[in-house]
Enzyme design. Structure first.
Site, PDB file in Angstrom:
ATOM      1  N   HIS A 268      27.006  41.796  22.853  1.00 27.65           N
ATOM      2  CA  HIS A 268      26.739  40.356  22.826  1.00 27.65           C
ATOM      3  C   HIS A 268      25.386  40.021  23.460  1.00 27.65           C
ATOM      4  O   HIS A 268      24.696  39.113  23.027  1.00 27.65           O
ATOM      5  CB  HIS A 268      27.865  39.614  23.554  1.00 27.65           C
ATOM      6  CG  HIS A 268      27.777  38.128  23.428  1.00 27.65           C
ATOM      7  ND1 HIS A 268      27.864  37.478  22.204  1.00 27.65           N
ATOM      8  CD2 HIS A 268      27.587  37.152  24.354  1.00 27.65           C
ATOM      9  CE1 HIS A 268      27.747  36.168  22.388  1.00 27.65           C
ATOM     10  NE2 HIS A 268      27.577  35.946  23.686  1.00 27.65           N
TER      11      HIS A 268
ATOM     12  N   SER B 261      24.269  32.369  21.612  1.00 27.22           N
ATOM     13  CA  SER B 261      25.668  32.093  21.956  1.00 27.22           C
ATOM     14  C   SER B 261      25.866  30.583  22.154  1.00 27.22           C
ATOM     15  O   SER B 261      25.626  29.809  21.223  1.00 27.22           O
ATOM     16  CB  SER B 261      26.042  32.906  23.204  1.00 27.22           C
ATOM     17  OG  SER B 261      27.430  32.974  23.386  1.00 27.22           O
TER      18      SER B 261
END
Length: 216
Positions: A191, A52
């Site tokens: 995620h 990320s």
């Protein structure tokens, strides 16, 4: 056998560096990481893994090392992020940080998943998470990469990992950033798929194998 070590990058404002002010821009982040690791990176081959926000940071550090010191990772592993030259990255740059209220940011944190719900019940932790997210966005908005004026920056292989249930990321654009091979892996989860023990085992084995087989 190759003697190797793993360095985990911890940025200011987090964990044991909680009391330090957050970095104000990507240049500050890149310069700090480079100054700490440069001597070691000059002495032996290295690879980066980032997830990320960490993917963009890894890319920015690798780019700086290549342009300023002629150093390049033997492999770049990125996870849960768009390619930095992708148009999908642009909306991140236009989020009005000051005008976005806490509830909207909290909603986005919940959509990303991976934050235990009990954390969000605790006002102090919730405030810190929202503040951290704002500061990460602020740093990302200071980072720009325009590939049009450059040659292909890297020649190393790049591996992109993503959670199968995460929002889709534009990974194809990584092809324009290296003359090396690109590979893509979707692993089960959202995620924060990499917190699943089975995914962690896969990532560790795969990354180790890629580094061992790199053309040193």
């Amino acid at each position: 056998s190759i003697s190797s070590s793993v360095s985990s990058v911890r940025l200011p404002g987090r964990e044991s560096r909680l009391k330090e002010p957050f970095a104000k821009d990507m240049t500050t982040v890149v310069n700090e990481i480079t100054s700490v690791l440069l001597k070691e990176l000059q002495e032996k081959p290295f690879a980066f893994f980032g997830h990320s926000f960490g993917s963009y940071t890894s890319f920015a550090v690798a780019l700086h090392l290549k342009e300023k010191y002629g150093l390049e990772p033997i492999h770049l592993f990125v996870s849960g992020a768009h390619a930095p030259n992708s148009e999908a990255f642009l909306p991140i740059k236009s989020i009005p940080i000051c005008d976005t209220d806490d509830e909207d940011i909290l909603t986005y944190i919940q959509i990303l998943g991976g934050t235990p719900s009990e954390f969000l019940q605790n006002e102090d932790i919730k405030k810190h998470l929202i503040h951290t997210f704002r500061e990460d966005l602020r740093v990302l908005q200071t980072f720009s990469f325009d590939n049009a004026e450059r040659n292909i920056p890297f020649s190393c292989d790049i591996t992109c990992f993503d959670g199968s249930e995460d929002k889709p990321h534009d990974l194809e654009a990584w092809h324009d950033l290296t003359s090396g091979d690109i590979s893509f892996y979707k692993l089960p989860g959202g995620h924060f798929y990499l917190l699943e023990p089975s995914n962690e085992i896969f990532l560790t084995k795969h990354i180790t194998r890629c580094i061992e087989h790199a053309d040193l």
